[in-house]
Design an enzyme around this catalytic site. Sequence first.
Site, PDB file in Angstrom:
ATOM      1  N   ARG A  36      28.595   4.835  23.590  1.00  0.00           N
ATOM      2  CA  ARG A  36      27.921   5.541  23.870  1.00  0.00           C
ATOM      3  C   ARG A  36      26.549   5.982  24.349  1.00  0.00           C
ATOM      4  O   ARG A  36      26.592   5.455  23.040  1.00  0.00           O
ATOM      5  CB  ARG A  36      28.959   7.248  24.193  1.00  0.00           C
ATOM      6  CG  ARG A  36      28.590   8.012  24.918  1.00  0.00           C
ATOM      7  CD  ARG A  36      29.942   9.103  24.413  1.00  0.00           C
ATOM      8  NE  ARG A  36      30.567  10.191  25.683  1.00  0.00           N
ATOM      9  CZ  ARG A  36      29.928  11.550  26.123  1.00  0.00           C
ATOM     10  NH1 ARG A  36      29.603  12.196  24.290  1.00  0.00           N
ATOM     11  NH2 ARG A  36      30.863  12.360  27.196  1.00  0.00           N
ATOM     12  N   GLN A  85      36.922   7.300  19.749  1.00  0.00           N
ATOM     13  CA  GLN A  85      35.376   7.174  18.901  1.00  0.00           C
ATOM     14  C   GLN A  85      35.411   7.116  17.850  1.00  0.00           C
ATOM     15  O   GLN A  85      36.095   8.545  16.985  1.00  0.00           O
ATOM     16  CB  GLN A  85      34.932   8.396  20.158  1.00  0.00           C
ATOM     17  CG  GLN A  85      33.543   8.348  20.067  1.00  0.00           C
ATOM     18  CD  GLN A  85      32.826   9.677  20.453  1.00  0.00           C
ATOM     19  OE1 GLN A  85      32.643  10.855  19.435  1.00  0.00           O
ATOM     20  NE2 GLN A  85      32.128   9.720  21.672  1.00  0.00           N
ATOM     21  N   GLY A 118      35.638  16.995  30.610  1.00  0.00           N
ATOM     22  CA  GLY A 118      35.685  17.422  28.634  1.00  0.00           C
ATOM     23  C   GLY A 118      36.079  18.680  28.936  1.00  0.00           C
ATOM     24  O   GLY A 118      37.074  18.948  28.975  1.00  0.00           O
ATOM     25  N   ARG A 119      35.250  19.909  28.819  1.00  0.00           N
ATOM     26  CA  ARG A 119      35.177  20.985  28.924  1.00  0.00           C
ATOM     27  C   ARG A 119      36.663  21.727  30.050  1.00  0.00           C
ATOM     28  O   ARG A 119      36.708  22.999  30.414  1.00  0.00           O
ATOM     29  CB  ARG A 119      34.183  21.721  29.549  1.00  0.00           C
ATOM     30  CG  ARG A 119      32.563  22.241  28.192  1.00  0.00           C
ATOM     31  CD  ARG A 119      31.646  22.245  28.505  1.00  0.00           C
ATOM     32  NE  ARG A 119      30.492  21.258  29.970  1.00  0.00           N
ATOM     33  CZ  ARG A 119      29.791  21.676  30.344  1.00  0.00           C
ATOM     34  NH1 ARG A 119      29.015  22.781  30.190  1.00  0.00           N
ATOM     35  NH2 ARG A 119      29.030  20.975  31.101  1.00  0.00           N
ATOM     36  N   TYR A 170      23.296  10.704  17.076  1.00  0.00           N
ATOM     37  CA  TYR A 170      24.313  10.453  15.651  1.00  0.00           C
ATOM     38  C   TYR A 170      23.797   9.209  15.370  1.00  0.00           C
ATOM     39  O   TYR A 170      22.730   8.778  15.606  1.00  0.00           O
ATOM     40  CB  TYR A 170      25.286  10.147  15.659  1.00  0.00           C
ATOM     41  CG  TYR A 170      26.314  12.295  16.312  1.00  0.00           C
ATOM     42  CD1 TYR A 170      25.691  13.203  15.909  1.00  0.00           C
ATOM     43  CD2 TYR A 170      26.509  12.648  17.173  1.00  0.00           C
ATOM     44  CE1 TYR A 170      26.241  14.325  15.545  1.00  0.00           C
ATOM     45  CE2 TYR A 170      27.434  13.268  17.542  1.00  0.00           C
ATOM     46  CZ  TYR A 170      27.144  14.578  16.922  1.00  0.00           C
ATOM     47  OH  TYR A 170      26.636  15.590  17.191  1.00  0.00           O
TER      48      TYR A 170
END
Length: 372
Positions: A227, A103, A318-319, A175
């Site tokens: 994304r 990424q 993810g988590r 971002y």
Amino acid sequence: MSTNLKMLQPYTLSSGVELKNRIMLAPMTNFLSNDDGTVSDKELAYYKERSGGVGTVITACANVLTHGKGFAGEIGVYRDEQIPGLKKLADTIHAEGAKAILQIFHGGRMCPPELVPNEEILSASAIPAEREGSKTPRAMTEQEIQDTIVAFGEATRRAIEAGFDGIELHGANTYLLQQFFSPHSNRREDGWGGSLENRMKFPLAVIEAAQAAVKKHADESFIVGYRVSPEERENPGITMDDTLQLVDELATRNLDYVHVSLSDFYQGSMREDDTTPRMELIKDRIGHLVPVIGVGSLHTPDEVEKALETGVPLIALGREMIMEPRWVEKVENGDTASIRTTLQIGTQDELVVPEPLWSTIFSVPGWFPIED
């Protein structure tokens, strides 16, 4: 092994790359790289532990320029000297049987000033984030915009030379790519701002730069994904209508996938009283044209299978993969009862969660379900 589970079935992207199953490791910042942006041994160990079962690993974000560094301990992809370490990372992931996607991003106004040259943060416009203590960025010049577009292309070349199977352009989570698209952070009056079409120009130019690098340095099997975050809370801010127009455009850009960044797969609107899942709206809009990746609070195999039944072909965890690195292997072996859905104190070494990631997890209330 349960072969009738959809999540364990292979999936072929439009580029022809076959993923061995539908589960991806979601990109998550881990704070584990060296100060100079090179990959550390701790980082290699962390990814090795989590690459064995998933079909694909999407790494934590890697900054394409020194003034794009968004986190301490972030992977760098802004100079050729970082390629050997990146190659070790790609090789580590491949050795465990997964595809490796790097990424790439620029943090823009979200960069901590102390991490960037001269403590000068840059963005589309001189508008600070609506967060306590946010510093006002400097609006990027035309030359800086052009240099940043080139930098994304160069970062793609470095990912190719390091042996990655693809890159993901991080256009989400507030971002720089999102900052140009957002009417909150982009108040420019030149060709890069104003109308929705103009606010799209920067992310679309970055996609073109990445794809040009692929055409020059790789073959057509190299993966390029994007994304996106569906909405922003701010006013003005990105609305769902804005995002549907953006993904309409993305669907025409020969991408391998669009990855929808959500904290909950079924999350409704954060702007208005509308509980329709944002994931569903995007999937219904473009899912017949480009694969859409879903993510967000899918802890158990049953929850993942239910999410796949909505028609989303790929799921990123993810988590869940921090708490249970062997999530996919346990599903394959029919050992779903032992999948951990809480983070247990005292399991740091067993889970291969090095410092400072471990301490950071415990410092953010509510980020992880924690069990004594």
